[in-house]
Write an enzyme that holds these catalytic residues in place. Structure first.
Site, PDB file in Angstrom:
ATOM      1  N   SER A  19      14.981  19.214 -17.408  1.00  0.00           N
ATOM      2  CA  SER A  19      13.940  20.241 -17.441  1.00  0.00           C
ATOM      3  C   SER A  19      14.486  21.466 -18.148  1.00  0.00           C
ATOM      4  O   SER A  19      15.674  21.785 -18.037  1.00  0.00           O
ATOM      5  CB  SER A  19      13.510  20.601 -16.011  1.00  0.00           C
ATOM      6  OG  SER A  19      12.727  21.777 -15.989  1.00  0.00           O
TER       7      SER A  19
ATOM      8  N   HIS B 270       0.830  -1.208   0.000  1.00  0.00           N
ATOM      9  CA  HIS B 270       0.000   0.000   0.000  1.00  0.00           C
ATOM     10  C   HIS B 270       0.866   1.262   0.000  1.00  0.00           C
ATOM     11  O   HIS B 270       0.409   2.330   0.418  1.00  0.00           O
ATOM     12  CB  HIS B 270      -0.957   0.022   1.195  1.00  0.00           C
ATOM     13  CG  HIS B 270      -1.808  -1.204   1.309  1.00  0.00           C
ATOM     14  ND1 HIS B 270      -2.995  -1.350   0.628  1.00  0.00           N
ATOM     15  CD2 HIS B 270      -1.619  -2.355   2.007  1.00  0.00           C
ATOM     16  CE1 HIS B 270      -3.521  -2.538   0.912  1.00  0.00           C
ATOM     17  NE2 HIS B 270      -2.700  -3.172   1.741  1.00  0.00           N
TER      18      HIS B 270
END
Length: 435
Positions: free
Chosen positions: A268, A147
């Site tokens: 980027s 999870h």
């Protein structure tokens, strides 16, 4: 598929010229069988083989077919006319007793067979890289997460071993799906062999090492193609599962592994520090495409009566694009895993970040097995201290040592917090794979 995502092999395989070469292979194979039975002149077949080898079909021929098809609006008619113009009188025996789909479907199977062979080789290479990394990190401790939350210790190599086992099942599915399209159909306009003997189909299939389709109408049943697309879609989910794991491990908060980042690469246009998991994000996108191609392939199964062509336009897109996508994505992920940057020290740090909470189950068992406590009481002691550890950041071992309800000694606590206890059966798991 756009050139950006085409491997060199797939670009050639799905070119128009190569499609026509596959069509010609079907026509010549049928003609050879017909010549053996005296249905067409043997010298016509021999002459066509000689001419096709001396002057193979190329891009210029594909353009010629396109120009004729602009008038005929029928690709097979355009193809046979272009053959006559290129190879002369003997080409009049081409397509003897056949219908268009005999050629198109059987030739498409030739292309699918070759494409699946390429993909299977790609997946085998990816599997080998997973095996290599599984061996390299067999004993590299890392926290297991369920999870998204820290669960218990494991080894980094077990992730690769899991992926390797999944790829083995993918290979089984891909091989089975490939076999499903290794069939020849030369049965005429509605599958009754009205103008061509079943022996022709059987002999062509035998010469290729394939099977004759046992029964057809004007087309091969499209469940065969759907099975190919299903195998590719499931492969896509495997690739995505691996890719998503790498993306998570590269997150700044985790940083246990990351994609290779080449010299001169930029992450980027605005943030010079960025190292983004663009390769595995790319693979994730291909997995979405592969599931979409399957949806269309399933829609293609239900055709009207003995055939319609509602499947045709879809297949001209989804079959080349699905196989090309699967090959490209598999190769891309192979490169990522081969050159994966791994941070074992960070893995150990992350294991320790929760102050020993990952050892809670071992403490629980020590209370039950060694101290004879009821499970509910033991669970309560461990959970109470674990929740306090979550809230305060104090180590679970220290909290348990200070808890008057905890009967475990220092030595017993040390044993409960022993990392190697959790990894003691790793060799047994690897042995199942001969490793």
């Amino acid at each position: 598929m756009i050139d950006r995502y085409l491997t060199p092999e797939m670009k050639v395989l799905w070119s128009e010229a190569n499609k026509y070469r596959a069509w010609l292979k079907v026509e010549l194979s049928a003609l050879q069988a017909q010549a053996r039975h005296g249905e067409v002149p043997a010298e016509a077949h021999a002459a066509l083989v000689q001419k096709s080898e001396a002057d193979p079909l190329d891009d210029a021929f594909a353009q010629q077919v396109a120009e004729i098809e602009a008038v005929t609006r029928h690709d097979i008619v355009a193809f046979t006319r272009a053959l006559t113009e290129r190879y002369g009188e003997e080409a009049r025996f081409i397509h003897h007793g056949l219908t268009s789909t005999d050629v198109v479907d059987t030739a498409q199977n030739l292309l699918l067979d070759e494409a699946m062979g390429l993909i299977i080789t790609d997946v085998q290479t990816l599997r080998e890289v997973c095996r290599m990394q599984a061996a390299a990190h067999k004993h590299t401790p890392v926290v297991g997460r369920t999870h998204g939350i820290h669960a218990e210790p494991m080894t980094f190599g077990l992730k690769f071993l899991n992926w390797m086992a999944t790829l083995d099942r993918d290979l089984e599915r891909l091989q089975a799906a490939r076999g499903r399209v290794q069939v020849v159909m030369l049965s005429g306009s509605v599958g009754t062999y009205a103008h061509v003997s079943p022996k022709i189909e059987e002999e062509v299939a035998e010469s290729w090492g394939w099977h004759a389709a046992p029964v057809t109408n004007q087309t091969l049943a499209r469940d065969r193609h759907a099975e190919v697309l299903a195998a590719l879609a499931i492969l896509g989910t495997t690739l995505e599962k691996i890719a998503v794991e790498i993306r998570h491990l590269q997150r700044s908060e985790v940083r246990e592994a990351m994609e290779p980042f080449g010299k001169g690469q930029t992450g980027s246009s605005s943030m010079p520090h960025k190292k983004n998991p663009i390769l595995t994000e790319n693979v994730t996108g291909f997995a979405r495409l592969l599931r979409g191609f399957l949806a269309t392939g399933l829609e293609n199964v239900a055709l009207w009566h003995e055939r319609d062509i509602s499947h045709s336009s879809a297949e001209r897109v989804i079959l080349p694009d699905a196989t090309a996508s699967a090959s490209y994505a598999t190769r891309r992920l192979t490169g990522v895993l081969r050159d994966l940057v791994v941070f074992p020290e960070r893995m150990l740090k992350n294991l320790d970040d929760l102050g020993g909470l990952v050892f809670s189950q071992r403490v629980l068992h020590a209370l039950i097995d060694d101290k004879g406590m009821m499970r509910e009481a033991a669970y309560g002691i461990v959970q109470r201290n674990a929740l306090k550890s979550w809230e305060t950041g104090e180590g679970l071992r220290d909290l348990l040592k200070a808890d008057p309800e905890n009967p475990l000694s220092d030595a017993e606590l040390d044993a409960a917090f022993d990392l190697q206890w959790y990894l003691r059966h790793v060799d047994d798991i690897y042995a199942r794979f001969g490793m």
